[in-house]
Motif scaffolding. Structure first.
Motif, PDB file in Angstrom:
ATOM      1  N   MET A  32       0.879  -1.246   0.013  1.00 52.72           N
ATOM      2  CA  MET A  32       0.066  -0.149   0.005  1.00 52.72           C
ATOM      3  C   MET A  32       0.850   1.187  -0.164  1.00 52.72           C
ATOM      4  O   MET A  32       0.795   2.244  -0.732  1.00 52.72           O
ATOM      5  CB  MET A  32      -1.031  -0.184   1.143  1.00 52.72           C
ATOM      6  N   ARG A  33       2.121   1.228   0.639  1.00 55.77           N
ATOM      7  CA  ARG A  33       2.836   2.395   0.882  1.00 55.77           C
ATOM      8  C   ARG A  33       3.369   2.767  -0.633  1.00 55.77           C
ATOM      9  O   ARG A  33       3.548   3.758  -0.849  1.00 55.77           O
ATOM     10  CB  ARG A  33       3.947   2.107   1.752  1.00 55.77           C
ATOM     11  N   ALA A  34       3.833   1.716  -1.165  1.00 55.71           N
ATOM     12  CA  ALA A  34       4.526   1.654  -2.455  1.00 55.71           C
ATOM     13  C   ALA A  34       3.442   2.103  -3.584  1.00 55.71           C
ATOM     14  O   ALA A  34       3.646   3.130  -4.136  1.00 55.71           O
ATOM     15  CB  ALA A  34       4.825   0.431  -3.090  1.00 55.71           C
ATOM     16  N   ALA A  35       2.072   1.810  -3.453  1.00 55.83           N
ATOM     17  CA  ALA A  35       0.942   2.466  -4.342  1.00 55.83           C
ATOM     18  C   ALA A  35       0.849   3.897  -4.115  1.00 55.83           C
ATOM     19  O   ALA A  35       0.619   4.366  -5.099  1.00 55.83           O
ATOM     20  CB  ALA A  35      -0.083   1.412  -4.017  1.00 55.83           C
ATOM     21  N   ARG A  36       0.865   4.200  -2.588  1.00 57.38           N
ATOM     22  CA  ARG A  36       0.579   5.630  -2.563  1.00 57.38           C
ATOM     23  C   ARG A  36       1.593   6.614  -2.914  1.00 57.38           C
ATOM     24  O   ARG A  36       1.616   7.646  -3.415  1.00 57.38           O
ATOM     25  CB  ARG A  36       0.412   5.876  -0.889  1.00 57.38           C
ATOM     26  N   ARG A  37       2.982   6.009  -2.768  1.00 59.50           N
ATOM     27  CA  ARG A  37       4.145   6.858  -3.268  1.00 59.50           C
ATOM     28  C   ARG A  37       3.969   7.060  -5.007  1.00 59.50           C
ATOM     29  O   ARG A  37       4.130   8.108  -5.280  1.00 59.50           O
ATOM     30  CB  ARG A  37       5.502   6.017  -2.990  1.00 59.50           C
ATOM     31  N   ALA A  38       3.348   5.801  -5.439  1.00 62.56           N
ATOM     32  CA  ALA A  38       3.358   6.185  -7.052  1.00 62.56           C
ATOM     33  C   ALA A  38       2.153   6.997  -7.300  1.00 62.56           C
ATOM     34  O   ALA A  38       2.494   7.832  -8.289  1.00 62.56           O
ATOM     35  CB  ALA A  38       2.887   4.643  -7.622  1.00 62.56           C
ATOM     36  N   ARG A  39       1.089   7.166  -6.553  1.00 65.09           N
ATOM     37  CA  ARG A  39       0.053   8.112  -6.774  1.00 65.09           C
ATOM     38  C   ARG A  39       0.708   9.437  -6.531  1.00 65.09           C
ATOM     39  O   ARG A  39       0.283  10.247  -7.262  1.00 65.09           O
ATOM     40  CB  ARG A  39      -1.148   7.787  -6.051  1.00 65.09           C
ATOM     41  N   ARG A  40       1.224   9.575  -5.335  1.00 61.41           N
ATOM     42  CA  ARG A  40       1.825  10.949  -5.250  1.00 61.41           C
ATOM     43  C   ARG A  40       2.844  11.378  -6.248  1.00 61.41           C
ATOM     44  O   ARG A  40       2.970  12.722  -6.436  1.00 61.41           O
ATOM     45  CB  ARG A  40       2.638  10.847  -3.854  1.00 61.41           C
ATOM     46  N   GLY A  41       3.609  10.546  -6.933  1.00 64.56           N
ATOM     47  CA  GLY A  41       4.287  10.709  -8.000  1.00 64.56           C
ATOM     48  C   GLY A  41       3.684  11.021  -9.252  1.00 64.56           C
ATOM     49  O   GLY A  41       4.348  11.032 -10.494  1.00 64.56           O
ATOM     50  N   ARG A  42       2.304  11.227  -9.420  1.00 66.64           N
ATOM     51  CA  ARG A  42       1.699  11.461 -10.586  1.00 66.64           C
ATOM     52  C   ARG A  42       2.204  12.448 -11.425  1.00 66.64           C
ATOM     53  O   ARG A  42       2.119  12.126 -12.663  1.00 66.64           O
ATOM     54  CB  ARG A  42       0.281  11.157 -10.493  1.00 66.64           C
ATOM     55  N   ASP A  43       2.298  13.546 -11.069  1.00 64.37           N
ATOM     56  CA  ASP A  43       2.902  14.616 -11.879  1.00 64.37           C
ATOM     57  C   ASP A  43       4.014  14.492 -12.568  1.00 64.37           C
ATOM     58  O   ASP A  43       4.385  15.295 -13.556  1.00 64.37           O
ATOM     59  CB  ASP A  43       2.876  15.955 -10.886  1.00 64.37           C
ATOM     60  N   SER A  44       4.878  13.479 -11.898  1.00 65.53           N
ATOM     61  CA  SER A  44       6.254  13.335 -12.859  1.00 65.53           C
ATOM     62  C   SER A  44       5.902  12.416 -13.997  1.00 65.53           C
ATOM     63  O   SER A  44       6.997  12.329 -14.828  1.00 65.53           O
ATOM     64  CB  SER A  44       7.143  12.439 -11.769  1.00 65.53           C
ATOM     65  N   ALA A  45       4.846  11.821 -14.138  1.00 66.18           N
ATOM     66  CA  ALA A  45       4.636  11.082 -15.415  1.00 66.18           C
ATOM     67  C   ALA A  45       4.008  11.865 -16.340  1.00 66.18           C
ATOM     68  O   ALA A  45       3.512  12.939 -16.132  1.00 66.18           O
ATOM     69  CB  ALA A  45       3.498   9.895 -15.113  1.00 66.18           C
TER      70      ALA A  45
ATOM     71  N   GLY B 260       9.672 -13.185  -6.882  1.00 59.10           N
ATOM     72  CA  GLY B 260      10.622 -12.368  -6.362  1.00 59.10           C
ATOM     73  C   GLY B 260      10.171 -11.380  -5.337  1.00 59.10           C
ATOM     74  O   GLY B 260       9.691 -11.528  -4.285  1.00 59.10           O
ATOM     75  N   GLU B 261       9.925 -10.098  -5.757  1.00 57.41           N
ATOM     76  CA  GLU B 261       9.517  -8.976  -5.008  1.00 57.41           C
ATOM     77  C   GLU B 261       8.109  -8.989  -4.742  1.00 57.41           C
ATOM     78  O   GLU B 261       7.624  -8.329  -3.695  1.00 57.41           O
ATOM     79  CB  GLU B 261       9.835  -7.580  -6.043  1.00 57.41           C
ATOM     80  N   GLY B 262       7.125  -9.697  -5.313  1.00 61.68           N
ATOM     81  CA  GLY B 262       5.893  -9.843  -5.023  1.00 61.68           C
ATOM     82  C   GLY B 262       4.971  -8.788  -5.605  1.00 61.68           C
ATOM     83  O   GLY B 262       3.675  -8.849  -5.348  1.00 61.68           O
ATOM     84  N   HIS B 263       5.583  -7.832  -6.231  1.00 60.15           N
ATOM     85  CA  HIS B 263       4.703  -6.554  -6.919  1.00 60.15           C
ATOM     86  C   HIS B 263       5.502  -6.270  -8.108  1.00 60.15           C
ATOM     87  O   HIS B 263       6.405  -6.365  -8.464  1.00 60.15           O
ATOM     88  CB  HIS B 263       4.517  -5.526  -6.075  1.00 60.15           C
ATOM     89  N   PHE B 264       4.659  -5.561  -9.085  1.00 55.27           N
ATOM     90  CA  PHE B 264       4.937  -5.180 -10.259  1.00 55.27           C
ATOM     91  C   PHE B 264       5.481  -3.738 -10.695  1.00 55.27           C
ATOM     92  O   PHE B 264       5.743  -3.409 -11.499  1.00 55.27           O
ATOM     93  CB  PHE B 264       4.135  -5.494 -11.433  1.00 55.27           C
ATOM     94  N   LEU B 265       5.571  -3.005  -9.459  1.00 55.02           N
ATOM     95  CA  LEU B 265       5.643  -1.594  -9.592  1.00 55.02           C
ATOM     96  C   LEU B 265       7.253  -1.158  -9.975  1.00 55.02           C
ATOM     97  O   LEU B 265       7.293  -0.075 -10.677  1.00 55.02           O
ATOM     98  CB  LEU B 265       5.358  -0.861  -8.142  1.00 55.02           C
ATOM     99  N   GLY B 266       8.212  -1.848  -9.610  1.00 53.81           N
ATOM    100  CA  GLY B 266       9.677  -1.563  -9.930  1.00 53.81           C
ATOM    101  C   GLY B 266       9.914  -2.251 -11.276  1.00 53.81           C
ATOM    102  O   GLY B 266      11.128  -2.186 -11.360  1.00 53.81           O
ATOM    103  N   HIS B 267       9.219  -3.073 -11.920  1.00 50.01           N
ATOM    104  CA  HIS B 267       9.637  -3.862 -12.975  1.00 50.01           C
ATOM    105  C   HIS B 267       9.834  -2.974 -14.211  1.00 50.01           C
ATOM    106  O   HIS B 267       9.217  -2.020 -14.444  1.00 50.01           O
ATOM    107  CB  HIS B 267       8.345  -5.003 -13.522  1.00 50.01           C
ATOM    108  N   SER B 268      10.785  -3.316 -14.959  1.00 53.96           N
ATOM    109  CA  SER B 268      11.163  -2.477 -16.043  1.00 53.96           C
ATOM    110  C   SER B 268       9.983  -2.453 -17.026  1.00 53.96           C
ATOM    111  O   SER B 268       9.914  -1.003 -17.621  1.00 53.96           O
ATOM    112  CB  SER B 268      12.298  -3.205 -16.871  1.00 53.96           C
TER     113      SER B 268
END
Length: 506
Positions: free
Chosen positions: A1-14, A422-430
């Protein structure tokens, strides 16, 4: 959940990428093949046995010479052989150019483009939220707004310049303000053949020559050739004839109201609308088989309790989809209306009504959807903040129409197994990071923060950032698509009412 929230907070960089203009509809089909055939036969019956009244001489003479006839009651009728010949020979596909070739509109198959329109008499003041009469400056500003919005593909006149007196001055200044505000394809109207020639002359100056404009006509005319039910407009038919002579593309439009000026049933309304539109298209084709005509089917729904238009109704969305499917059956370049919400502001009603009608028209494969953005109050008012919100809605609709890639690269069971072990989530996958840049449309206005973040920011609603974005565009976006020397030549030849000072940054 924390990783997902960080991804959402970084939406303006996308990146905020533009929805592709290479999208096709046609997946939604409310009519069966048998339904289409029955409506087609009813259309032929209407044209052959009911026909059109009050045909001007130029129309009756042209159509009769092509195989039509005058019935005993004086109505102009179209035998099935004439209709079939025209349908087989009409100019298709058709490209409506823009001055920037990247914005050309290729009206082919089920390719979908969305744009403005409405010719509203009122505008919602951006600062006071009140309705007031629209002006020439408002029209120019609307064109600039459309020019800046990445998911709006063309500019059709959104408001009437009510501060310009006289029909000739209105038509000329409308064309100039529209062409001065955007390099995207422009659609305006004309009240008289002489005005068509004047608008053509202005376009020749901008293009560099008449030949250059005829080769790439970046302006087209909306022409309502018929007064439903089944009656020609003499003035509009004269304008249509002149547009054909001038090589200006013509949107041959029909605006019947279901239950008022056309039958109360969807099938009957569709049949009459197609017949009325064909009566104009066949006339243009008989004048010149190479005429650039767009089949403008635009039936509207009437609220039978009041007699007023109900542009946001579910029945309207279904009616529009059905009539578009009929034109797609003929394979003709076409346009329709969707987005005519009855709401007065950019609220939840506006959002659901616009999204329903525009989405169904797009999914059916309408080539051009006018009034898809910026309009309120049943097309009586135009709103700059609505342009900005609707631009985001249109991007989402267009993105939803993209084909789904099913391949080894997108399925990849091996990669799935690698990640879950491995990591168990896809957020950091290339692959996730790469496709983040290409596969997603990130909104500028829609709020995806969690409730705590949203409340801490003052609990804003979408109209607030939309107003700010609209002000930013109006303050900074001055595209100047007409070179200064050409503008000077146009001002020397025509009575241009838009002050030069309003066309430049302060």
């Amino acid at each position: 959940m924390r990783a997902a929230r960080r991804a959402r907070r970084g939406r303006d960089s996308a990146p905020r990428v533009r929805a592709s203009t290479e999208v096709d509809g046609g997946r939604y089909k409310p009519l069966s093949n048998a339904d289409i055939e029955r409506i087609h036969l009813a259309t032929l019956d209407i044209l052959a046995n009911v026909g059109m009244s009050e045909a001007p001489d130029i129309v009756s003479e042209t159509v009769v010479a092509a195989g039509g006839a005058i019935a005993a009651d004086g109505r102009l009728v179209f035998p099935p052989a004439l209709v079939t010949a025209a349908l087989d020979d009409l100019n298709r596909p058709l490209t409506l150019p823009a001055r920037n070739t990247a914005d050309d509109l290729c009206l082919s198959g089920r390719r979908v483009y969305v744009g403005s329109g409405g010719a509203a008499p009122l505008i919602v003041d951006l600062e006071t939220d009140t309705y007031r009469p629209s002006t020439l400056r408002d029209l120019f500003d609307a064109a600039r707004m459309v020019d800046a919005l990445e998911n709006v593909h063309f500019f059709s006149r959104s408001v009437v310049a009510r501060d310009v007196e006289g029909l000739e001055a209105l038509d000329i200044n409308t064309a100039f303000a529209s062409l001065a505000g955007t390099s995207k394809h422009v659609m305006v109207a004309a009240h008289d053949p002489a005005h068509v020639r004047a608008i053509g002359r202005m376009c020749h100056l901008i293009a560099g020559s008449e030949e250059a404009f005829r080769a790439r006509p970046f302006l087209s005319l909306n022409i309502n050739h018929v007064v439903p039910p089944l009656r020609y407009s003499e003035e509009a038919c004269a304008v249509l004839a002149e547009a054909v002579r001038q090589g200006i593309p013509a949107h041959v439009n029909t605006f019947g109201q279901m239950g008022a000026s056309s039958p109360v049933t969807i099938a009957g309304c569709v049949a009459q609308t197609v017949a009325e539109t064909l009566a104009g298209v066949i006339f243009a084709w008989a004048l010149d088989p190479s005429a650039k005509v767009v089949f403008g089917v635009r039936p509207m729904v009437t609220d039978l309790r009041t007699g007023g238009m109900a542009g946001g109704a579910g029945e309207q969305a279904l009616l529009t989809a059905a009539v578009v499917q009929m034109v797609q059956h003929y394979g003709l370049p076409n346009s329709t209306i969707a987005g005519a919400t009855d709401s007065k502001i950019s609220d939840a009603q506006s959002g659901y009504e616009k999204c329903l009608s525009v989405n169904l028209a797009a999914q059916t494969g309408a080539n051009m959807i006018t009034q898809a953005c910026g309009m309120q109050a049943g097309l009586m008012g135009c709103s700059f903040e609505s342009y900005v919100i609707d631009n985001e809605m249109l991007g989402a609709i267009l993105r939803s129409m993209a084909p789904i890639e099913v391949s080894a690269a997108t399925l990849s069971p091996e990669m799935i197994g690698e990640v879950v072990r491995g990591e168990g989530h896809f957020l950091g996958h290339s692959d996730t990071l790469a496709r983040m840049q290409t596969d997603f449309l990130y909104p500028r206005l829609a709020d995806r923060r969690d409730p705590e973040e949203w409340q801490a920011a003052g609990a804003p609603e979408i109209r607030q950032p939309a107003k700010a974005r609209a002000r930013e565009i109006l303050d900074t976006h001055f595209p100047s698509p007409i070179p200064a020397d050409i503008e000077a030549a146009i001002r020397a030849e025509f009575d241009i009412r838009l002050p030069e000072s309003t066309m430049r940054p302060k």
